[in-house]
Design an enzyme around this catalytic site. Structure first.
Site, PDB file in Angstrom:
ATOM      1  N   CYS A 338      -6.939   4.960   7.132  1.00 20.71           N
ATOM      2  CA  CYS A 338      -5.837   4.098   7.567  1.00 20.71           C
ATOM      3  C   CYS A 338      -4.748   4.933   8.252  1.00 20.71           C
ATOM      4  CB  CYS A 338      -5.307   3.288   6.397  1.00 20.71           C
ATOM      5  SG  CYS A 338      -4.299   1.866   6.900  1.00 20.71           S
ATOM      6  N   HIS A 443      -9.924   0.806   3.615  1.00 18.96           N
ATOM      7  CA  HIS A 443      -9.645   1.239   2.248  1.00 18.96           C
ATOM      8  C   HIS A 443     -10.769   0.762   1.340  1.00 18.96           C
ATOM      9  CE1 HIS A 443      -5.555   2.678   2.813  1.00 18.96           C
ATOM     10  NE2 HIS A 443      -5.247   1.580   3.467  1.00 18.96           N
TER      11      HIS A 443
END
Length: 491
Positions: A338, A443
């Site tokens: 991310c 994630h």
């Protein structure tokens, strides 16, 4: 139905509220009750994507795990207010799963009356649908400077007519003073809600505690219902993602994974499965010296960030940018997740004032453009053929979740010049041509059993096993009668 409510309060942050609430969720679920967790307000950059009235939204990771422990489907009502710190004096406010810009800019003390109706409605809805609601408090209920604007401790306990446990961290010292002082600062009607004191993280001979529990009961009328031994390897992610060597798996270390610990780090809980892999050591990297000892077979992870540009500036100020580049140049595996993916690229472009402009680390020929819209979704995909350090992921199915501002794509000029990134998940993950640097928006990849098996060739304990272990632990150290009495009304 109208659920009975059990609430876990603490004498401080870090006392053990989250894991005890998680254990209680599983214990009551195993008794055949329909159980839900609840925390009115959580402050954490560890968040999960769950169901909301508008589709999908965010809640704190602790309530997500508690829902799984309760065998319930996680939804935003379980954590109606989530504060995600972006600076020392500023947090993004997420109400019922969605970012609320008006509340984000509302002063702290003025915010409570705006959000309380939503909190009460969420709790009432959960109570109407369940037999038991296990509620987690925040910080301490005796923070007298905040009592007039409280929306997470005593106000919730009164609204839910909850019986409460008050837990303290005895390993820090002063536990009996913390328990007595917290109780003494509560109004008498709230003191009556405290059904028991819990001593957490005890090391040593429990017989040496006498006569303090008895004296404390004489002073307060509240019994000490459990003394919980120190337990480093319970397997549940810590709420703030903290880990150390005491909680890692046993055995000889064959690989080190270093996670760069910048100030606005987020979603650290997703690395918990790595702590359970035999032979793997998980460590922090805060200085170049923490990276210097890594070998090419070791991993270096740039995790998520709540503010990518400022964490990137911090990384450079520490000299960690050069350390990351050197590890990659030596063929060492580098993984950016991310915000970490965004840092690995050539540039961060922000024309809307979302995060900030900055040059990237230049390890992947990518550019990230920030936008006002926030991506929040579950994702399933399959890795394309991969090379180098991450080749074991070739063709592996993966699922996880996305929470990010910004979209990332190849740097067009560099691509035209032949400097390409290999897209291994469409619009989600890219690898360098050498194969040792991987950036991914997803994630939860390292929580997927298929990914763990591909990377390590073995299975690690499942979360369900962890939840059962927590419930067994509590049942061993707290009587069944106590656990049942918590379901009776204090009023």
């Amino acid at each position: 139905m109208t659920a009975r409510c059990v609430m876990v309060l603490g004498t401080s942050s870090g006392a053990g509220k989250s894991w005890l609430a998680t254990a209680l969720c599983r214990w009551y679920a195993r008794q055949g009750f329909k159980v839900a967790p609840f925390k009115a307000q959580n402050m954490s950059n560890n968040a999960r994507v769950v169901a909301s009235a508008h589709g999908l939204g965010e809640i704190g990771s602790a309530q997500y795990f508690q829902a799984l422990a309760a065998r319930a489907v996680p939804d935003v009502r379980m954590n109606p207010l989530l504060l995600k710190p972006e600076a020392d004096t500023h947090s993004q406010v997420v109400l019922l799963g969605d970012v609320n810009h008006a509340l984000t800019h509302t002063p702290w003390r003025e915010r409570s009356e705006h959000v309380w109706p939503h909190i009460a409605a969420a709790l009432d809805a959960l109570r109407a649908e369940h037999d038991v609601v296990v509620i987690e408090g925040a910080g301490s209920p005796a923070e007298i400077n905040l009592m007039d604007s409280d929306i997470v401790n005593l106000r919730v306990a009164r609204h839910a007519d909850a019986r409460c446990l008050l837990v303290t961290d005895i390993d820090k010292g002063g536990a009996f003073a913390h328990l007595y002082g917290t109780w003494a600062l509560l109004p008498p009607t709230d003191q009556a809600r405290i059904a028991g004191f819990v001593l957490n993280k005890f090391r040593g001979d429990a017989s040496l505690l006498a006569p303090a529990p008895e004296q404390l009961q004489i002073l307060t009328g509240v019994p000490t219902v459990a003394t919980l031994p120190m337990w480093w390897q319970h397997g549940l992610p810590e709420e703030d993602g903290v880990f150390d060597d005491r909680s890692r798996s046993t055995g000889a270390v064959t690989r080190t994974v270093a996670v760069v610990a910048y100030p606005r780090i987020s979603n650290l809980d997703e690395f918990q499965p790595l702590k359970n892999v035999p032979g793997l050591r998980l460590v922090w990297a805060r200085t170049p010296a923490d990276v210097a000892g890594l070998t090419p077979t070791d991993w270096l992870i740039l995790p998520g960030s709540k503010h990518t540009s400022s964490d990137l500036a911090w990384l450079r100020a520490q000299g960690l940018d050069q350390a990351v580049a050197q590890h990659a140049a030596q063929g060492g595996a580098v993984l950016g997740i991310c915000g970490g993916l965004q840092m690995l690229g050539e540039a961060l472009i922000d024309t809307d004032g979302i995060d900030g402009n900055a040059p990237g680390l230049g390890l992947l020929p990518l550019v990230t453009v920030f936008a006002t819209d926030k991506t929040v979704r579950h994702t399933q995909a399959r890795f394309a053929p991969m090379t180098g350090a991450w080749s074991a992921l070739s063709g592996v199915d993966v699922q996880g979740y996305e929470i990010h501002h910004g979209q990332t794509a190849e740097h067009t000029a560099m691509a035209a010049a032949g400097q390409r990134a290999v897209e291994v998940l469409p619009h989600l993950a890219w690898q360098n041509l050498s194969g040792n640097v991987l950036g991914i928006y997803l994630h939860g990849m390292l929580e997927d059993p298929r990914v763990l098996h591909a990377l390590f060739g073995q299975h690690v304990p499942t979360l369900d096993t962890v939840f059962d272990g927590l419930a067994d632990f509590v049942a061993k150290h707290m009587s069944v009668d106590t656990l049942r009495r918590l379901l009776t009304s204090p009023t």
